[in-house]
Design a protein around this motif. Structure first.
Motif, PDB file in Angstrom:
ATOM      1  N   ILE A  46       1.063  -1.130  -0.422  1.00  0.00           N
ATOM      2  CA  ILE A  46       0.023   0.166  -0.005  1.00  0.00           C
ATOM      3  C   ILE A  46       0.796   1.509  -0.119  1.00  0.00           C
ATOM      4  N   ASN A  49      -0.552   6.891  -0.517  1.00  0.00           N
ATOM      5  CA  ASN A  49      -2.112   7.279  -0.420  1.00  0.00           C
ATOM      6  C   ASN A  49      -2.639   6.718  -0.349  1.00  0.00           C
ATOM      7  N   GLY A  50      -2.466   5.528  -0.320  1.00  0.00           N
ATOM      8  CA  GLY A  50      -3.784   3.914   0.175  1.00  0.00           C
ATOM      9  C   GLY A  50      -4.366   3.313  -0.836  1.00  0.00           C
ATOM     10  N   PHE A  51      -2.816   3.373  -1.828  1.00  0.00           N
ATOM     11  CA  PHE A  51      -3.173   2.485  -2.651  1.00  0.00           C
ATOM     12  C   PHE A  51      -2.745   1.547  -2.892  1.00  0.00           C
ATOM     13  N   ASP A  73      -8.073   0.926  -4.118  1.00  0.00           N
ATOM     14  CA  ASP A  73      -8.325   2.159  -2.867  1.00  0.00           C
ATOM     15  C   ASP A  73      -8.302   0.984  -1.688  1.00  0.00           C
ATOM     16  N   SER A  74      -7.201   0.963  -0.833  1.00  0.00           N
ATOM     17  CA  SER A  74      -7.425   0.961   0.560  1.00  0.00           C
ATOM     18  C   SER A  74      -8.397   1.494   1.382  1.00  0.00           C
ATOM     19  N   ASN A  75      -8.601   2.486   1.101  1.00  0.00           N
ATOM     20  CA  ASN A  75      -9.471   2.745   1.936  1.00  0.00           C
ATOM     21  C   ASN A  75     -11.312   2.841   1.234  1.00  0.00           C
ATOM     22  N   ASN A  76     -10.815   2.327   0.150  1.00  0.00           N
ATOM     23  CA  ASN A  76     -12.472   2.883  -0.263  1.00  0.00           C
ATOM     24  C   ASN A  76     -12.589   0.975  -0.977  1.00  0.00           C
ATOM     25  N   LEU A  77     -12.744   0.282  -0.066  1.00  0.00           N
ATOM     26  CA  LEU A  77     -12.522  -1.363  -1.717  1.00  0.00           C
ATOM     27  C   LEU A  77     -13.970  -1.889  -2.193  1.00  0.00           C
ATOM     28  N   TRP A  83      -7.217  -6.771   1.336  1.00  0.00           N
ATOM     29  CA  TRP A  83      -6.038  -6.295   0.655  1.00  0.00           C
ATOM     30  C   TRP A  83      -5.254  -7.362   0.922  1.00  0.00           C
TER      31      TRP A  83
END
Length: 86
Positions: A46, A49-51, A73-77, A83
């Motif tokens: 990751i 930026n969380g991607f 986007d790990s913040n909006n799966l 992950w």
């Protein structure tokens, strides 16, 4: 039944060949299986930026699909699987 085992063995071999050039060893990977074949999903680290990059391969009946890679986007799966940690 012996014929099915042969088909599955060929599918696994082809998938293995298709994994050349897959994400680095630091990526977390998970095997995927169906009665007709299988594949693998690998997630990269990751970024700040969380991607992360997710790459998937698959195959069935001795034929493999090209490796598909995309950003997640790990913040909006959403509907994506979580992950896969290394």
């Amino acid at each position: 039944m012996k014929k099915l085992g042969s088909v599955v063995a060929r599918a696994i071999t082809v998938i293995g060949i298709g994994l050349i050039g897959a994400p680095t060893a630091s990526a977390g990977c998970q095997g995927m299986w169906t009665p007709w074949g299988g594949g693998q999903r690998c997630d990269g680290p990751i970024d700040p930026n969380g991607f992360f990059q997710r790459c998937e391969t698959g195959g069935a009946f001795g034929f493999n699909t090209p490796q598909q890679c995309y950003q997640v986007d790990s913040n909006n799966l959403g509907d994506s699987q979580p992950w896969i940690a290394p």
